[in-house]
Enzyme design. Structure first.
Site, mmCIF file in Angstrom:
data_model
loop_
_atom_site.group_PDB
_atom_site.id
_atom_site.type_symbol
_atom_site.label_atom_id
_atom_site.label_comp_id
_atom_site.label_asym_id
_atom_site.label_seq_id
_atom_site.Cartn_x
_atom_site.Cartn_y
_atom_site.Cartn_z
ATOM 1 N N PHE A 10 53.235 18.174 23.368
ATOM 2 C CA PHE A 10 53.671 17.626 22.075
ATOM 3 C C PHE A 10 52.473 16.997 21.371
ATOM 4 O O PHE A 10 52.480 15.852 20.949
ATOM 5 C CB PHE A 10 54.808 16.611 22.286
ATOM 6 C CG PHE A 10 55.661 16.404 21.077
ATOM 7 C CD1 PHE A 10 56.336 17.460 20.484
ATOM 8 C CD2 PHE A 10 55.815 15.135 20.520
ATOM 9 C CE1 PHE A 10 57.143 17.270 19.357
ATOM 10 C CE2 PHE A 10 56.615 14.928 19.400
ATOM 11 C CZ PHE A 10 57.278 16.005 18.819
ATOM 12 N N LYS A 127 45.813 30.076 24.417
ATOM 13 C CA LYS A 127 44.991 31.274 24.613
ATOM 14 C C LYS A 127 44.669 31.551 26.074
ATOM 15 O O LYS A 127 44.453 32.700 26.458
ATOM 16 C CB LYS A 127 43.686 31.124 23.818
ATOM 17 C CG LYS A 127 43.882 31.263 22.333
ATOM 18 C CD LYS A 127 42.907 30.438 21.537
ATOM 19 C CE LYS A 127 43.443 29.048 21.316
ATOM 20 N NZ LYS A 127 42.658 28.218 20.409
ATOM 21 N N GLY A 208 42.553 18.367 13.202
ATOM 22 C CA GLY A 208 43.363 19.081 14.191
ATOM 23 C C GLY A 208 42.978 20.544 14.358
ATOM 24 O O GLY A 208 43.745 21.331 14.893
ATOM 25 N N GLU A 211 39.591 22.399 19.468
ATOM 26 C CA GLU A 211 40.252 22.297 20.768
ATOM 27 C C GLU A 211 40.054 20.884 21.308
ATOM 28 O O GLU A 211 39.164 20.144 20.855
ATOM 29 C CB GLU A 211 39.622 23.285 21.751
ATOM 30 C CG GLU A 211 39.789 24.737 21.363
ATOM 31 C CD GLU A 211 41.237 25.166 21.247
ATOM 32 O OE1 GLU A 211 42.000 25.017 22.210
ATOM 33 O OE2 GLU A 211 41.627 25.638 20.160
ATOM 34 N N ASP A 222 36.210 30.002 22.397
ATOM 35 C CA ASP A 222 37.529 30.161 21.768
ATOM 36 C C ASP A 222 37.615 31.527 21.070
ATOM 37 O O ASP A 222 38.581 32.267 21.245
ATOM 38 C CB ASP A 222 37.756 29.022 20.761
ATOM 39 C CG ASP A 222 39.077 29.162 20.030
ATOM 40 O OD1 ASP A 222 40.116 28.804 20.603
ATOM 41 O OD2 ASP A 222 39.057 29.662 18.883
ATOM 42 N N LYS A 226 39.931 34.870 21.943
ATOM 43 C CA LYS A 226 40.742 35.584 20.949
ATOM 44 C C LYS A 226 40.344 37.060 20.884
ATOM 45 O O LYS A 226 41.206 37.938 20.716
ATOM 46 C CB LYS A 226 40.591 34.927 19.583
ATOM 47 C CG LYS A 226 41.274 33.572 19.523
ATOM 48 C CD LYS A 226 40.832 32.793 18.299
ATOM 49 C CE LYS A 226 41.551 31.459 18.187
ATOM 50 N NZ LYS A 226 40.873 30.522 17.276
ATOM 51 N N GLY A 323 45.256 24.450 12.606
ATOM 52 C CA GLY A 323 45.979 23.375 11.919
ATOM 53 C C GLY A 323 47.364 23.208 12.506
ATOM 54 O O GLY A 323 47.913 24.103 13.131
HETATM 55 N N1 HSE Z 1 40.236 25.586 17.866
HETATM 56 C C1 HSE Z 1 40.796 26.753 17.273
HETATM 57 C C2 HSE Z 1 40.020 27.095 16.017
HETATM 58 C C3 HSE Z 1 42.242 26.491 16.972
HETATM 59 O O1 HSE Z 1 39.262 26.242 15.531
HETATM 60 O O2 HSE Z 1 40.134 28.205 15.529
HETATM 61 C C4 HSE Z 1 43.019 27.713 16.608
HETATM 62 O O3 HSE Z 1 43.055 28.639 17.645
#
Ligand code: HSE
Length: 344
Positions: A10, A127, A208, A211, A222, A226, A323
């Site tokens: 949360f 992820k 926000g 990570e 990251d 992806k 976000g």
């Molecule tokens: N930390 C990741 C970014 C969050 O900045 O893209 C979304 O996956």
């Protein structure tokens, strides 16, 4: 049709999703005939709460904002850990939003296995388990006749996964290329406007985007995660994180950025997945693009992904990449897909 949801985690995304349900629950029920009810929330730091009859999203949000904890939310059960929450909350769908660990996929991997083995649908923005263990998880989901929604793992709520999985798969995807990390794109945009790296990173964290450990963003892990997800889910590959040729943005200096700008160019962290002679390769690299390049004008936390296909040529999707509400929306997309597929 009613869906009981257990939220594991949360933080930003969980709260963003709760905000969406707080504001849109009635209109979603009216528009789609889907009644999404949160029956449990379990967070490592904020504690846990379960009420099989449903928890009010506004109360959850207000309590966490005021106290930083879920402990004072009035409900029959408190203190359950994630596995007990998955097993005993009576949820039909487990929404997995714990922190991302791209080395092990844990603790999300254990949560997803437990949920799927118990015959529950899952929706996740995490992820780690999707990049590392999708094949295994999909096998369990198929055996149990349930769905794994993972829209928010790439481009937050911008529907990149659904576009690739449902609408473009028949077009024959041969290459995916774009900006798939919001934090680094935000930092590069702010640095070009004169901000320091440290201040730009701090802003990305406070908004926000980053990570929990932003090293994953700035070192390109990251984006590499992806790229693996895109390769494996949309192009049928079996890549691991080590297969991605990865460089982050930490080696870029303010001088590099200024010198590109002086030459009518701009640095972008570009993720690329490509199929050549049946072989899929992936890379993440800072790339200097002419300012006239379509990806050069994508600034801030916005992401962009170009799908190169056999039948349609290039299709480019541009939208939020990170976000709270934006990623919360991905969960809603997954839930509505579950409703479309199983809600008869
Ligand atoms: N930390 C990741 C970014 C969050 O900045 O893209 C979304 O996956």
């Amino acid at each position: 049709m009613q869906y009981k949801l257990a939220l594991i985690g949360f933080g930003n995304v969980g709260q963003g999703f709760a905000q969406i349900l707080r504001d849109k629950h009635a209109s979603l029920a009216q528009q789609f005939g889907a009644d999404f009810i949160i029956v449990a929330v379990c967070d490592l730091l904020k504690g846990s709460v379960c009420d099989p009859n449903g928890l009010d999203p506004a109360t959850l949000l207000d309590t966490v904002t005021a106290t930083g904890s879920l402990e004072t939310v009035s409900a029959p059960h408190h203190g359950w850990d994630a596995l007990q929450t998955i097993a005993e909350s009576g949820a039909d769908v487990v929404v997995e939003l714990s922190y991302t660990d791209l080395k092990t996929g844990e603790p999300a991997l254990t949560h997803l296995r437990a949920a799927l083995n118990a015959g529950k649908h899952v929706a996740t923005t995490n992820k780690g388990p999707i990049a590392l263990h999708y094949t295994e998880l999909k096998k369990i989901a198929d055996a149990k006749g349930v769905e794994i929604g993972a829209e928010g793992t790439v481009m937050s709520g911008t529907p990149s996964m659904r576009l690739g999985l449902e609408l473009l798969s028949a077009a024959g995807i041969t290459r995916l290329q774009g900006i798939i990390n919001g934090t680094t794109n935000y930092i590069l945009t702010q640095m070009e406007a004169g901000m320091t790296y440290a201040d730009a990173l701090q802003e990305a964290q406070s908004k926000g985007y980053a990570e929990a450990d932003p090293t994953g963003d700035v070192e390109g892990y990251d984006a590499a995660g992806k790229a693996v997800i895109l390769a494996n889910l949309l192009m049928g590959a079996t890549l691991t994180l080590n297969d991605v040729d990865r460089t982050g943005i930490t080696g870029l200096t303010p001088q590099d950025i200024a010198s590109a700008a002086a030459n009518g160019e701009r640095w972008k962290l570009i993720g690329k997945v490509e199929k050549v002679n049946g072989q899929v390769t992936a890379s993440v690299r800072p790339t200097r693009l002419p300012i006239t390049h379509p990806l050069a004008s994508v600034g801030g936390a916005t992401n962009a992904l170009t799908f190169t296909t056999d039948l349609l040529g290039d299709v480019t999707l541009i939208g939020p990449g990170a976000g709270r509400l934006e990623t919360g929306y991905a969960i809603l997309g997954d839930l509505l897909a579950i409703h479309r597929h199983f809600g008869k």
